[in-house]
Write a protein that holds these residues in place. Structure first.
Motif, PDB file in Angstrom:
ATOM      1  N   PRO A 111      18.459  99.018  68.176  1.00 61.70           N
ATOM      2  CA  PRO A 111      17.936  99.276  69.390  1.00 61.70           C
ATOM      3  C   PRO A 111      16.458  99.045  69.703  1.00 61.70           C
ATOM      4  N   ARG A 112      16.152  98.930  70.975  1.00 62.03           N
ATOM      5  CA  ARG A 112      14.710  98.554  71.177  1.00 62.03           C
ATOM      6  C   ARG A 112      13.894  99.706  71.662  1.00 62.03           C
ATOM      7  N   SER A 114      10.573 101.789  73.518  1.00 62.35           N
ATOM      8  CA  SER A 114       9.610 101.489  74.512  1.00 62.35           C
ATOM      9  C   SER A 114       8.531 100.490  74.608  1.00 62.35           C
ATOM     10  N   GLY A 116       8.942  97.633  72.951  1.00 63.67           N
ATOM     11  CA  GLY A 116       9.549  96.488  72.926  1.00 63.67           C
ATOM     12  C   GLY A 116       9.872  96.070  71.346  1.00 63.67           C
ATOM     13  N   SER A 117       9.153  96.969  70.276  1.00 56.08           N
ATOM     14  CA  SER A 117       9.614  96.717  68.959  1.00 56.08           C
ATOM     15  C   SER A 117      11.079  97.326  68.781  1.00 56.08           C
ATOM     16  N   TYR A 118      11.601  96.969  67.531  1.00 58.13           N
ATOM     17  CA  TYR A 118      13.063  97.494  67.122  1.00 58.13           C
ATOM     18  C   TYR A 118      13.039  98.830  66.479  1.00 58.13           C
ATOM     19  N   GLU A 119      14.030  99.546  66.777  1.00 62.30           N
ATOM     20  CA  GLU A 119      14.182 100.919  66.072  1.00 62.30           C
ATOM     21  C   GLU A 119      14.401 100.791  64.622  1.00 62.30           C
ATOM     22  N   VAL A 186      13.103  91.153  63.295  1.00 59.25           N
ATOM     23  CA  VAL A 186      13.013  92.510  63.805  1.00 59.25           C
ATOM     24  C   VAL A 186      11.906  93.133  63.402  1.00 59.25           C
TER      25      VAL A 186
END
Length: 223
Positions: A111-112, A114, A116-119, A186
């Motif tokens: 998931p992204r 807030s 814009g980076s990935y979780e 990612v």
């Protein structure tokens, strides 16, 4: 022209970085273009400079330098970090640029957030295929995560396709190979360039010569 007072041996990498290495040495006043002429010859004497050039596989250079088979070496920062040899890193040579990245199949991205980076937490306890298990483990461990590194020596991009791993950690320059294999970056781990490294004993015993050589490279590269 650079002339060493005490004889210096310098390990240079075979392959695509050799030409960049020679170009930099020529600019530093070390005439060594002959090393490009015969890929079967592995040692070259440079009597005008009181130096010897040794041509090695890039991944072997830290070992040659650590054990004193070479006083100095040109090697990628990626190899320096992964192997963690007991050598002195002296100069960023500013060529051979690449990036360490984490990449995953485009259809299985985490998931992204807030910003814009990935979780990346979604990757905890996943399997990662890589030539650089130490780099991969350090990156995830610093974030309180555990992964299972699977060391491969080539075709890293194939691992997620066949279910061997969930992701890869690899070095990229343009990212074109990732796109060709339907992989997406990612996370970036760090950027890497070639470095001048030295044997620690040589650095003490031949300090004046090595420091003059290093200073010349620093002047040329703007390090």
């Amino acid at each position: 022209m650079f002339v060493s007072k005490k004889r210096l041996s310098l390990a240079l990498p075979k392959g695509k970085l050799l030409e960049d290495s020679v170009e930099l040495l020529e600019r530093a006043g070390v005439e060594c273009r002959q090393v490009l002429g015969d890929d079967r010859q592995l040692t070259f004497e440079l009597p005008n400079h009181h130096m010897q050039i040794i041509i090695c596989r890039p991944t072997d250079i830290p070992t040659f330098v650590e054990y004193g088979a070479a006083d100095l070496g040109f090697v990628g920062k990626d190899t320096v970090v992964e192997q963690n040899k007991d050598v002195a890193e002296l100069v960023d040579l500013r060529f051979g640029y690449c990036r360490f990245v984490v990449a995953m199949p485009e259809d299985a991205l985490p998931p992204r957030l807030s910003d814009g980076s990935y979780e990346l937490r979604a990757l905890d306890r996943k399997r990662v295929a890589t030539k650089f298990p130490r780099v991969a483990e350090q990156f995830f461990s610093a974030r309180g995560m555990q992964v299972t590194p699977i060391k491969l020596h080539g075709n890293i991009e194939l691992a997620p396709k066949v279910g061997l791993a969930d992701m890869i950690v690899d070095i990229v320059s343009t990212g074109k190979t990732l796109k060709m294999n339907q992989l997406a970056e990612v996370a970036q781990i760090f950027e890497a360039t070639s470095r001048l490294i030295a044997n620690r004993v040589s650095y003490r015993l031949k300090h004046e010569d090595i420091q003059v050589f290093a200073d010349q490279l620093i002047h040329l590269t703007g390090d």
